[in-house]
Write a protein that holds these residues in place. Structure first.
Motif, PDB file in Angstrom:
ATOM      1  N   MET A   1       0.802  -1.197   0.000  1.00  0.00           N
ATOM      2  CA  MET A   1       0.000   0.000   0.000  1.00  0.00           C
ATOM      3  C   MET A   1       0.853   1.273   0.000  1.00  0.00           C
ATOM      4  O   MET A   1       0.460   2.230  -0.657  1.00  0.00           O
ATOM      5  N   PRO A   2       1.971   1.321   0.718  1.00  0.00           N
ATOM      6  CA  PRO A   2       2.775   2.545   0.632  1.00  0.00           C
ATOM      7  C   PRO A   2       3.302   2.802  -0.784  1.00  0.00           C
ATOM      8  O   PRO A   2       3.405   3.955  -1.205  1.00  0.00           O
ATOM      9  N   ARG A  20      -3.456   4.117 -10.411  1.00  0.00           N
ATOM     10  CA  ARG A  20      -3.840   3.295  -9.269  1.00  0.00           C
ATOM     11  C   ARG A  20      -4.220   1.877  -9.713  1.00  0.00           C
ATOM     12  O   ARG A  20      -3.762   0.894  -9.139  1.00  0.00           O
ATOM     13  N   GLU A  21      -5.018   1.788 -10.750  1.00  0.00           N
ATOM     14  CA  GLU A  21      -5.452   0.475 -11.214  1.00  0.00           C
ATOM     15  C   GLU A  21      -4.269  -0.347 -11.722  1.00  0.00           C
ATOM     16  O   GLU A  21      -4.168  -1.536 -11.446  1.00  0.00           O
ATOM     17  N   LEU A  27       1.027  -4.989  -8.577  1.00  0.00           N
ATOM     18  CA  LEU A  27       1.511  -5.417  -7.267  1.00  0.00           C
ATOM     19  C   LEU A  27       0.698  -6.578  -6.682  1.00  0.00           C
ATOM     20  O   LEU A  27       1.266  -7.514  -6.119  1.00  0.00           O
ATOM     21  N   PHE A  28      -0.618  -6.528  -6.804  1.00  0.00           N
ATOM     22  CA  PHE A  28      -1.413  -7.625  -6.289  1.00  0.00           C
ATOM     23  C   PHE A  28      -1.341  -8.847  -7.199  1.00  0.00           C
ATOM     24  O   PHE A  28      -1.581  -9.966  -6.766  1.00  0.00           O
ATOM     25  N   GLY A  29      -1.013  -8.624  -8.463  1.00  0.00           N
ATOM     26  CA  GLY A  29      -0.811  -9.752  -9.379  1.00  0.00           C
ATOM     27  C   GLY A  29       0.348 -10.625  -8.945  1.00  0.00           C
ATOM     28  O   GLY A  29       0.348 -11.839  -9.140  1.00  0.00           O
ATOM     29  N   GLN A  30       1.358 -10.019  -8.338  1.00  0.00           N
ATOM     30  CA  GLN A  30       2.500 -10.780  -7.827  1.00  0.00           C
ATOM     31  C   GLN A  30       2.088 -11.676  -6.663  1.00  0.00           C
ATOM     32  O   GLN A  30       2.756 -12.676  -6.382  1.00  0.00           O
ATOM     33  N   SER A  42      -9.321  -1.720  -6.316  1.00  0.00           N
ATOM     34  CA  SER A  42      -8.880  -0.346  -6.499  1.00  0.00           C
ATOM     35  C   SER A  42     -10.064   0.613  -6.559  1.00  0.00           C
ATOM     36  O   SER A  42     -10.084   1.637  -5.879  1.00  0.00           O
ATOM     37  N   LEU A  43     -11.046   0.267  -7.362  1.00  0.00           N
ATOM     38  CA  LEU A  43     -12.210   1.146  -7.512  1.00  0.00           C
ATOM     39  C   LEU A  43     -13.039   1.209  -6.236  1.00  0.00           C
ATOM     40  O   LEU A  43     -13.568   2.263  -5.877  1.00  0.00           O
ATOM     41  N   LEU A  44     -13.156   0.093  -5.529  1.00  0.00           N
ATOM     42  CA  LEU A  44     -13.900   0.100  -4.268  1.00  0.00           C
ATOM     43  C   LEU A  44     -13.173   0.909  -3.199  1.00  0.00           C
ATOM     44  O   LEU A  44     -13.805   1.611  -2.409  1.00  0.00           O
ATOM     45  N   PHE A  45     -11.856   0.833  -3.167  1.00  0.00           N
ATOM     46  CA  PHE A  45     -11.088   1.626  -2.220  1.00  0.00           C
ATOM     47  C   PHE A  45     -11.263   3.111  -2.516  1.00  0.00           C
ATOM     48  O   PHE A  45     -11.428   3.922  -1.602  1.00  0.00           O
ATOM     49  N   TYR A  46     -11.265   3.472  -3.780  1.00  0.00           N
ATOM     50  CA  TYR A  46     -11.502   4.870  -4.165  1.00  0.00           C
ATOM     51  C   TYR A  46     -12.922   5.289  -3.781  1.00  0.00           C
ATOM     52  O   TYR A  46     -13.127   6.393  -3.256  1.00  0.00           O
TER      53      TYR A  46
END
Length: 72
Positions: A1-2, A20-21, A27-30, A42-46
């Motif tokens: 997240m940072p 962001r997307e 990063l989350f794909g890793q 990403s969209l829900l966090f926004y």
């Protein structure tokens, strides 16, 4: 997240859309998260940040309206 937060600070796009997307997918794909789920996160966090900002803005407007309507 940072890492994602620092990406959003770059003046590349409006409100970080796209950057962001891409960061979430990369990063989350890793970690094994599917791209469509990463974009949804990403969209829900926004949307969560936007919704809390709207609520805070409305509370601020109500408070300032009460302060101006009250006699000194």
């Amino acid at each position: 997240m940072p890492i994602l937060s620092s990406l959003l600070a770059l003046p590349i796009s409006i409100s970080g859309f796209g950057v962001r997307e891409g960061g979430y997918v990369s990063l989350f794909g890793q970690a094994g998260v599917e791209p469509n789920r990463a974009i949804a996160m990403s969209l829900l966090f926004y949307a969560l940040g936007f919704a809390t900002g709207i609520v805070g803005g409305l509370l601020y407007l109500v408070q300032s309206a009460r302060a101006t309507a009250a006699p000194p």
